[in-house]
Design a protein around this motif. Sequence first.
Motif, short mmCIF file in Angstrom:
data_model
loop_
_atom_site.label_atom_id
_atom_site.label_comp_id
_atom_site.label_asym_id
_atom_site.label_seq_id
_atom_site.Cartn_x
_atom_site.Cartn_y
_atom_site.Cartn_z
N TYR A 145 34.55 53.35 38.27
CA TYR A 145 33.95 52.10 37.97
C TYR A 145 33.38 52.34 36.58
O TYR A 145 32.70 53.23 36.55
N THR A 146 33.42 51.56 35.39
CA THR A 146 33.13 51.53 34.47
C THR A 146 32.45 50.45 33.94
O THR A 146 32.96 49.25 33.81
N ARG A 147 31.27 50.53 33.55
CA ARG A 147 30.31 49.02 32.98
C ARG A 147 30.73 48.70 31.78
O ARG A 147 30.81 49.38 30.70
N GLY A 148 31.06 47.43 31.75
CA GLY A 148 31.36 46.85 30.53
C GLY A 148 30.45 45.87 29.99
O GLY A 148 29.17 45.66 30.79
N ILE A 152 30.88 42.45 33.59
CA ILE A 152 32.19 43.19 33.80
C ILE A 152 32.02 44.49 34.06
O ILE A 152 31.48 45.45 33.54
N HIS A 154 34.95 47.70 34.74
CA HIS A 154 36.60 47.89 35.12
C HIS A 154 36.71 48.73 36.08
O HIS A 154 35.98 49.89 36.47
N TYR A 155 37.41 48.43 36.94
CA TYR A 155 38.03 49.28 38.28
C TYR A 155 39.46 49.78 38.24
O TYR A 155 40.12 49.30 37.66
N SER A 163 44.38 48.83 38.75
CA SER A 163 43.18 48.32 38.03
C SER A 163 42.86 47.24 37.67
O SER A 163 43.81 46.19 37.39
N THR A 164 41.72 46.83 37.23
CA THR A 164 41.29 45.18 36.80
C THR A 164 39.95 45.30 36.41
O THR A 164 39.16 46.32 36.41
N ASP A 165 39.39 44.14 35.81
CA ASP A 165 38.26 43.95 35.51
C ASP A 165 37.50 42.98 36.52
O ASP A 165 37.86 41.96 36.66
N ARG A 167 34.14 40.83 37.53
CA ARG A 167 32.84 40.38 37.25
C ARG A 167 31.83 40.39 38.49
O ARG A 167 32.30 40.28 39.61
#
Length: 187
Positions: A145-148, A152, A154-155, A163-165, A167
């Motif tokens: 999991y990366t915070r945007g 958002i 990113h997973y 993988s997807t973004d 919300r």
Amino acid sequence: MISETVAEIRWRALDREGRDSCRLVRQHDDGWMLLGHARFRAAGSESRIDYLVRCDPDWHTLGADVTGIWDGTRVALHIVREGPTWTLNQQRQDGLDDAVDIDLSFTPATNLMPIRRMPEIGGVSVRAAWLSAPGAPLGPLDQRYTRGRGGIVHYAAEQTGFSTDLRVASSGFVTEYPGLWEAQGPV
């Protein structure tokens, strides 16, 4: 035991006919619970699943109960994590010694725990005990999991290549899971 509902959400399935609702409950001094009800139709069969996920105060899974009908199969699953050991209906599940989360494949609710542990900047890598189907053993699912910006996250899941973004609301609940789920109610 004193408890309070912290957040509630309802989702609508985008890939099939279905819905899911979940409450996040804080158990003062004892941790957290997710209480949910998923209802969906897939491959012509109706699924009606109730789930309860228990977490410690730091958002690590302690256990889960999954009951109901899943793709036409009656399920009554009791999952427990004690240290590095995971059991499913009292049967030890191998390959999960590093897993700290449960991932219930039929709901976006279980993304909440790693999202709640994420730092303000950056991300978190976790291994989840993945319940992919009724009757299946728990398997490892390595996730990142990366915070945007703008809520958002990113997973990415290693074993599936998915993988997807996502919300995400301030509660930690996913409000938009592209192609799979979207929030329809309070967050």
